[in-house]
Write a protein that holds these residues in place. Structure first.
Motif, PDB file in Angstrom:
ATOM      1  N   LYS A   1     -19.345 -11.232 -14.023  1.00 31.62           N
ATOM      2  CA  LYS A   1     -17.935 -11.615 -13.958  1.00 31.62           C
ATOM      3  C   LYS A   1     -17.622 -12.345 -12.655  1.00 31.62           C
ATOM      4  CE  LYS A   1     -13.500 -10.029 -15.437  1.00 31.62           C
ATOM      5  NZ  LYS A   1     -12.722  -8.892 -15.960  1.00 31.62           N
ATOM      6  N   GLU A   2     -18.064 -11.769 -11.539  1.00 30.57           N
ATOM      7  CA  GLU A   2     -17.811 -12.395 -10.218  1.00 30.57           C
ATOM      8  C   GLU A   2     -18.331 -13.832 -10.167  1.00 30.57           C
ATOM      9  OE1 GLU A   2     -19.774  -9.900  -7.334  1.00 30.57           O
ATOM     10  OE2 GLU A   2     -18.585  -8.159  -8.038  1.00 30.57           O
ATOM     11  N   ASN A   3     -19.462 -14.042 -10.810  1.00 33.13           N
ATOM     12  CA  ASN A   3     -20.089 -15.356 -10.741  1.00 33.13           C
ATOM     13  C   ASN A   3     -19.776 -16.220 -11.971  1.00 33.13           C
ATOM     14  OD1 ASN A   3     -21.996 -15.297  -8.233  1.00 33.13           O
ATOM     15  ND2 ASN A   3     -22.172 -13.282  -9.223  1.00 33.13           N
ATOM     16  N   SER A   4     -18.845 -15.729 -12.824  1.00 33.46           N
ATOM     17  CA  SER A   4     -18.482 -16.466 -14.053  1.00 33.46           C
ATOM     18  C   SER A   4     -19.714 -16.962 -14.784  1.00 33.46           C
ATOM     19  CB  SER A   4     -17.578 -17.657 -13.720  1.00 33.46           C
ATOM     20  OG  SER A   4     -16.408 -17.212 -13.116  1.00 33.46           O
TER      21      SER A   4
ATOM     22  N   LEU B   1     -28.018 -14.017 -11.586  1.00 29.75           N
ATOM     23  CA  LEU B   1     -26.556 -14.097 -11.750  1.00 29.75           C
ATOM     24  C   LEU B   1     -25.895 -14.602 -10.474  1.00 29.75           C
ATOM     25  CD1 LEU B   1     -25.798 -10.822 -13.788  1.00 29.75           C
ATOM     26  CD2 LEU B   1     -25.781 -13.182 -14.630  1.00 29.75           C
ATOM     27  N   ARG B   2     -26.390 -14.162  -9.339  1.00 29.03           N
ATOM     28  CA  ARG B   2     -25.807 -14.604  -8.061  1.00 29.03           C
ATOM     29  C   ARG B   2     -26.018 -16.098  -7.828  1.00 29.03           C
ATOM     30  NH1 ARG B   2     -28.112  -9.305  -5.501  1.00 29.03           N
ATOM     31  NH2 ARG B   2     -26.328  -7.887  -5.812  1.00 29.03           N
ATOM     32  N   LYS B   3     -27.062 -16.634  -8.458  1.00 32.69           N
ATOM     33  CA  LYS B   3     -27.288 -18.081  -8.379  1.00 32.69           C
ATOM     34  C   LYS B   3     -26.676 -18.793  -9.589  1.00 32.69           C
ATOM     35  CE  LYS B   3     -31.723 -17.594  -5.975  1.00 32.69           C
ATOM     36  NZ  LYS B   3     -31.355 -18.074  -4.628  1.00 32.69           N
ATOM     37  N   GLN B   4     -25.825 -18.065 -10.331  1.00 31.77           N
ATOM     38  CA  GLN B   4     -25.175 -18.611 -11.525  1.00 31.77           C
ATOM     39  C   GLN B   4     -26.168 -19.131 -12.571  1.00 31.77           C
ATOM     40  OE1 GLN B   4     -22.037 -21.073  -9.580  1.00 31.77           O
ATOM     41  NE2 GLN B   4     -20.682 -19.527 -10.488  1.00 31.77           N
TER      42      GLN B   4
ATOM     43  N   GLU C   1     -37.236  -1.819 -14.310  1.00 36.18           N
ATOM     44  CA  GLU C   1     -37.409  -1.827 -12.856  1.00 36.18           C
ATOM     45  C   GLU C   1     -37.309  -3.236 -12.279  1.00 36.18           C
ATOM     46  OE1 GLU C   1     -40.857  -0.531  -9.667  1.00 36.18           O
ATOM     47  OE2 GLU C   1     -41.223  -0.419 -11.844  1.00 36.18           O
ATOM     48  N   SER C   2     -38.189  -4.128 -12.767  1.00 37.68           N
ATOM     49  CA  SER C   2     -38.168  -5.482 -12.228  1.00 37.68           C
ATOM     50  C   SER C   2     -37.010  -6.289 -12.807  1.00 37.68           C
ATOM     51  CB  SER C   2     -39.494  -6.192 -12.513  1.00 37.68           C
ATOM     52  OG  SER C   2     -39.817  -6.052 -13.877  1.00 37.68           O
ATOM     53  N   SER C   3     -36.694  -6.021 -14.050  1.00 33.18           N
ATOM     54  CA  SER C   3     -35.683  -6.810 -14.733  1.00 33.18           C
ATOM     55  C   SER C   3     -34.356  -6.791 -13.973  1.00 33.18           C
ATOM     56  CB  SER C   3     -35.477  -6.258 -16.148  1.00 33.18           C
ATOM     57  OG  SER C   3     -34.555  -7.035 -16.849  1.00 33.18           O
ATOM     58  N   TYR C   4     -33.966  -5.609 -13.518  1.00 37.38           N
ATOM     59  CA  TYR C   4     -32.690  -5.480 -12.815  1.00 37.38           C
ATOM     60  C   TYR C   4     -32.629  -6.435 -11.613  1.00 37.38           C
ATOM     61  CZ  TYR C   4     -28.838  -3.453 -10.163  1.00 37.38           C
ATOM     62  OH  TYR C   4     -27.665  -3.277  -9.472  1.00 37.38           O
ATOM     63  N   ASP C   5     -33.711  -6.478 -10.843  1.00 37.70           N
ATOM     64  CA  ASP C   5     -33.740  -7.350  -9.664  1.00 37.70           C
ATOM     65  C   ASP C   5     -33.652  -8.829 -10.056  1.00 37.70           C
ATOM     66  OD1 ASP C   5     -33.934  -5.118  -8.106  1.00 37.70           O
ATOM     67  OD2 ASP C   5     -36.112  -5.246  -7.861  1.00 37.70           O
ATOM     68  N   TYR C   6     -34.432  -9.204 -11.066  1.00 35.38           N
ATOM     69  CA  TYR C   6     -34.434 -10.604 -11.496  1.00 35.38           C
ATOM     70  C   TYR C   6     -33.052 -11.024 -11.965  1.00 35.38           C
ATOM     71  CZ  TYR C   6     -39.559 -10.166 -11.734  1.00 35.38           C
ATOM     72  OH  TYR C   6     -40.885  -9.965 -11.460  1.00 35.38           O
TER      73      TYR C   6
ATOM     74  N   GLN D   1     -26.671   0.599 -13.511  1.00 36.80           N
ATOM     75  CA  GLN D   1     -27.231  -0.760 -13.455  1.00 36.80           C
ATOM     76  C   GLN D   1     -26.473  -1.698 -14.391  1.00 36.80           C
ATOM     77  OE1 GLN D   1     -31.395   0.270 -14.267  1.00 36.80           O
ATOM     78  NE2 GLN D   1     -31.945  -0.390 -12.196  1.00 36.80           N
ATOM     79  N   LEU D   2     -26.197  -1.193 -15.612  1.00 38.56           N
ATOM     80  CA  LEU D   2     -25.473  -2.037 -16.577  1.00 38.56           C
ATOM     81  C   LEU D   2     -24.110  -2.427 -16.021  1.00 38.56           C
ATOM     82  CD1 LEU D   2     -26.355  -0.153 -19.923  1.00 38.56           C
ATOM     83  CD2 LEU D   2     -27.203  -2.385 -19.195  1.00 38.56           C
ATOM     84  N   GLN D   3     -23.400  -1.458 -15.415  1.00 36.80           N
ATOM     85  CA  GLN D   3     -22.067  -1.742 -14.876  1.00 36.80           C
ATOM     86  C   GLN D   3     -22.132  -2.764 -13.734  1.00 36.80           C
ATOM     87  OE1 GLN D   3     -19.262  -0.995 -16.337  1.00 36.80           O
ATOM     88  NE2 GLN D   3     -20.579  -0.026 -17.856  1.00 36.80           N
ATOM     89  N   THR D   4     -23.143  -2.635 -12.881  1.00 38.42           N
ATOM     90  CA  THR D   4     -23.279  -3.572 -11.765  1.00 38.42           C
ATOM     91  C   THR D   4     -23.573  -4.991 -12.279  1.00 38.42           C
ATOM     92  OG1 THR D   4     -24.219  -1.732 -10.525  1.00 38.42           O
ATOM     93  CG2 THR D   4     -24.387  -3.913  -9.519  1.00 38.42           C
ATOM     94  N   MET D   5     -24.447  -5.074 -13.271  1.00 33.25           N
ATOM     95  CA  MET D   5     -24.752  -6.401 -13.836  1.00 33.25           C
ATOM     96  C   MET D   5     -23.503  -7.007 -14.462  1.00 33.25           C
ATOM     97  SD  MET D   5     -28.657  -6.102 -15.354  1.00 33.25           S
ATOM     98  CE  MET D   5     -28.528  -4.581 -16.275  1.00 33.25           C
ATOM     99  N   LYS D   6     -22.735  -6.170 -15.133  1.00 32.16           N
ATOM    100  CA  LYS D   6     -21.498  -6.632 -15.765  1.00 32.16           C
ATOM    101  C   LYS D   6     -20.544  -7.211 -14.713  1.00 32.16           C
ATOM    102  CE  LYS D   6     -17.820  -5.023 -18.853  1.00 32.16           C
ATOM    103  NZ  LYS D   6     -17.400  -3.922 -19.741  1.00 32.16           N
ATOM    104  N   ALA D   7     -20.374  -6.468 -13.613  1.00 29.24           N
ATOM    105  CA  ALA D   7     -19.468  -6.903 -12.557  1.00 29.24           C
ATOM    106  C   ALA D   7     -19.974  -8.201 -11.912  1.00 29.24           C
ATOM    107  CB  ALA D   7     -19.328  -5.797 -11.514  1.00 29.24           C
TER     108      ALA D   7
END
Lengths: 264, 264, 264, 264
Positions: free
Chosen positions: A112-115, A86-89, A76-81, A103-109
């Motif tokens: 990638k977006e944030n290298s 990732l968005r802050k690289q 639950e919390s892990s996904y948000d963290y 959730q896994l697919q979104t984290m994967k994407a």
């Protein structure tokens, strides 16, 4: 230059070991922890060492320069963290289980977006990972296989998750096979253990045991055995340490510790 | 279409097992044997089965269409047989040890010139090959290693060749390391075993043992063990069988069973 | 009617486990502890449970009715406590080592004079006691013996005390014998381990190990192995528990846990 | 003065090993064999050594002075041979199984009447006898027990006779006990093995295995393991040899090898 690390979930059983490991490792620096506790209590051993504890991940990432987030909380919390990091690289090493496929697919994407590197590993026990990897190779040559897993007698379910996972991995490389003599007879029910596609699994439960598994491969005139004995939670730390080192050079999402190790 | 096989050295201990294996394997056909015996005696079990035995390799290769030569003789005769076979584009599977480097290089070149597969393997025990391969991988992650080898008490030398070879392979991937406590004291000489670059080797000799080795890797809170138990010479046959199958698709020389196996 | 117990040395590593064990055991009652600390500090977990802690043994025995003293201190203080207890006909279970022969003789005589049970045991690990006992019997039939002991790499001395003790016990029932092939050669020094009267001892030291020993007996076509794995200090508690139960029916001094167990 | 021995059943698998053992043992003398073969063929290896082979036991005992009869035939003929021998005051060592209770009682009475030793042993594997004996003792202290038996995959029945016998012996000294967690769940049927009065039994079958059993005892913080590995039929010879030596001093019938061994 030490790797700057934040640990989410420092009071959990894995979290406490991770804090010790990061503090002990000369190349690592623990710059903060994230602990979503309702009341603002101090975590004693962190306060002693002067490690700031943040209730809010955003605040933590704002206050500190962070190389890697080690997340040992719950899905639950892990996904948000992780998404925020990732968005802050900020690279992520995540031991949480129970994510949805979405959730896994979104984290994967997002990785990638944030290298940005992101390692998600349901099991950090390096020895267990190697045992399963070697078993997968050995099964190509020795298709007759028996798995024995041994745990303390407080464990409810049999077989263990690792035994089931091991059989699963073996089935991917081994043709379905009925083992033993074709006329085999069990004079006492259950003697030959459980069967998963012919692979036999035996679960032992005794006081004094911790967590052990051996996979035995039989061929003409020989047997090959791969055995892992885990004594305590410290056995997971080597895998987390390796993941932190590997994630520094990653630009994407990887699932499973086995996929960041040099197993050749 | 069965693979047509000639065995050189059918009366030796390995040769006898190989004859049995080839006769038992439905995809293999034993078309003849080469046996350099002075007097022209019949080899009983071959005569029974109607397998011709040739004193001369040339004669054998002339009389029979041959896909693969399995050579289990000694270096002296083996070299001549293999060279003759390769020039006739007969693939070779060779278990002989003791070739000179020059001989190995010439066989390699001859295999290439004739686009003919040639596998030279000092050890056909598949389980031992896997044990060594897995040990090399595990040593990257767990540099603290103890090797225990156990043999019957008729064995003269300690440690065994396999133990020495295992340590050799590990040293290629592991940084030199002194194991144990820095202040370690042996109150009885030899208790801590032999040391090869810090890797500890222990040799046990007892009646009732056959040929066993285990390699134990230690890490924080866990150990990983890779163990091979060999009961008899039959354990070599699986490796010869696999080599015959692989050499059919080879066009060149390969040294070591590990290099024809799919170990990924 | 529960057995009324006093523990001397409740803050030591063994003492802490003993306090837990006595509190958990329904037939036992912890009536007090003796702790010779200079300053009068409270031992937190004892204070919580309302267990009185005495700095002075005399005072303790005066204040409380006591069936059994469990002494887990050091020889210096232990001797005084035990002598005082025996004179008051309080039975003793003593895990202390390092007594002089004279001290042991005096305790023995005092136990007899007071018709009071006193068990002095340098080792309370029941599994280790059984391993040694079984080894002594097996050695009568299988005189070829190899001992492997494995410990964490923080252990300084090799071989372990238990390995030395095991060899000692075996030597009492086995004729001196040189093991292995008469022409045996060590190509790497120490490979064959240490030799005690021909019995071979091998000491392994790795992170991840705790405390393990196996004794392997070899005979024609068979081996017999007796193995003890100790994971933590809790393994000593079963031996202490048994000793408390046995000492209630004793009227004299017994040295060694093996001598109060029904091993037939 | 060597012990004069007759072997009944010299061509059987056990018989052949027994002939070799008696010939190799300096204190033993093989004075003849009994072989009830229809046609009067020579047994080659006996003829070579000049050992007379008798079709008739009576004739054998008339022609030769005999100290001990080793009977390795089947119950039908064995009973007659043993009865005849005992009446002539020839001691008997009998490895035959399948006697009726009545036959056993008659042999017992006849041994007594003639003051002649007679050892009847269904199992001469000394290591297995010790494993069972030690298990019976260990079970008094560690009532949580798992038995693992491993055999080649040509074995039809599971569990093995030795595993069943071991559990039987343990049940005589251990209170009935359900092992494992009370809420234990098998997510794959058979994982927890067979249960005999709570004792768990696991049967493994693989090519490359011979005949192995281990009995694991669990207690708080420790496990004790007793393991027997049998490689071949030679493992029975030590038990026969010991029986011959013991029967020389016996004046009566004893059932079971364990009852003639000094197991204290």
């Amino acid at each position: 230059m030490r790797i700057k690390i934040v640990i989410a979930g420092p009071r959990g059983r894995m979290g406490q070991e991770a804090v010790k490991m990061v503090l002990d490792e000369p190349d690592f620096q623990l710059v903060g922890c994230i602990d979503r506790k309702d009341k603002e209590v101090q975590v004693p051993f962190l306060a002693e060492k002067g490690i700031p504890v943040y209730r809010d991940a955003e605040e933590c990432f704002y206050a500190q320069e962070v190389d890697v987030l080690i997340d040992l909380t719950v899905a639950e919390s892990s996904y948000d963290y992780v998404m925020m990091a990732l968005r802050k690289q900020i690279r992520c090493v995540v031991g949480t289980t129970g994510f949805s496929n979405e959730q896994l697919q979104t984290m994967k994407a997002t990785a990638k977006e944030n290298s940005t590197g992101c390692i998600i590993a349901p099991n950090f026990a390096l020895g267990a990972i190697l045992m399963m990897h070697f078993s997968k190779i050995a099964a190509k040559f020795f298709p007759d296989i028996e798995i024995i897993e041994k745990h303390h007698d407080q464990k409810i379910d049999a077989p263990s998750g690792t035994a089931i996972k091991t059989a699963e991995m073996i089935k991917n490389v081994r043709n379905s096979k009925i083992q033993g003599h074709p006329d085999e007879v069990e004079t006492m029910q259950g003697a030959r253990g459980a069967s998963d596609d012919g692979i036999r699994i035996h679960s032992l439960r005794l006081p004094g045991l911790v967590a052990h598994q051996e996979v035995i491969f039989g061929g003409e005139g020989q047997t090959l055995t791969i055995k892992h004995d885990s004594m305590n939670r410290k056995s997971f730390m080597e895998g987390i340490k390796l993941s932190v080192q590997q994630v520094m050079n990653l630009k994407e999402y990887v699932y499973g510790l086995e996929n960041v190790l040099d197993l050749a």
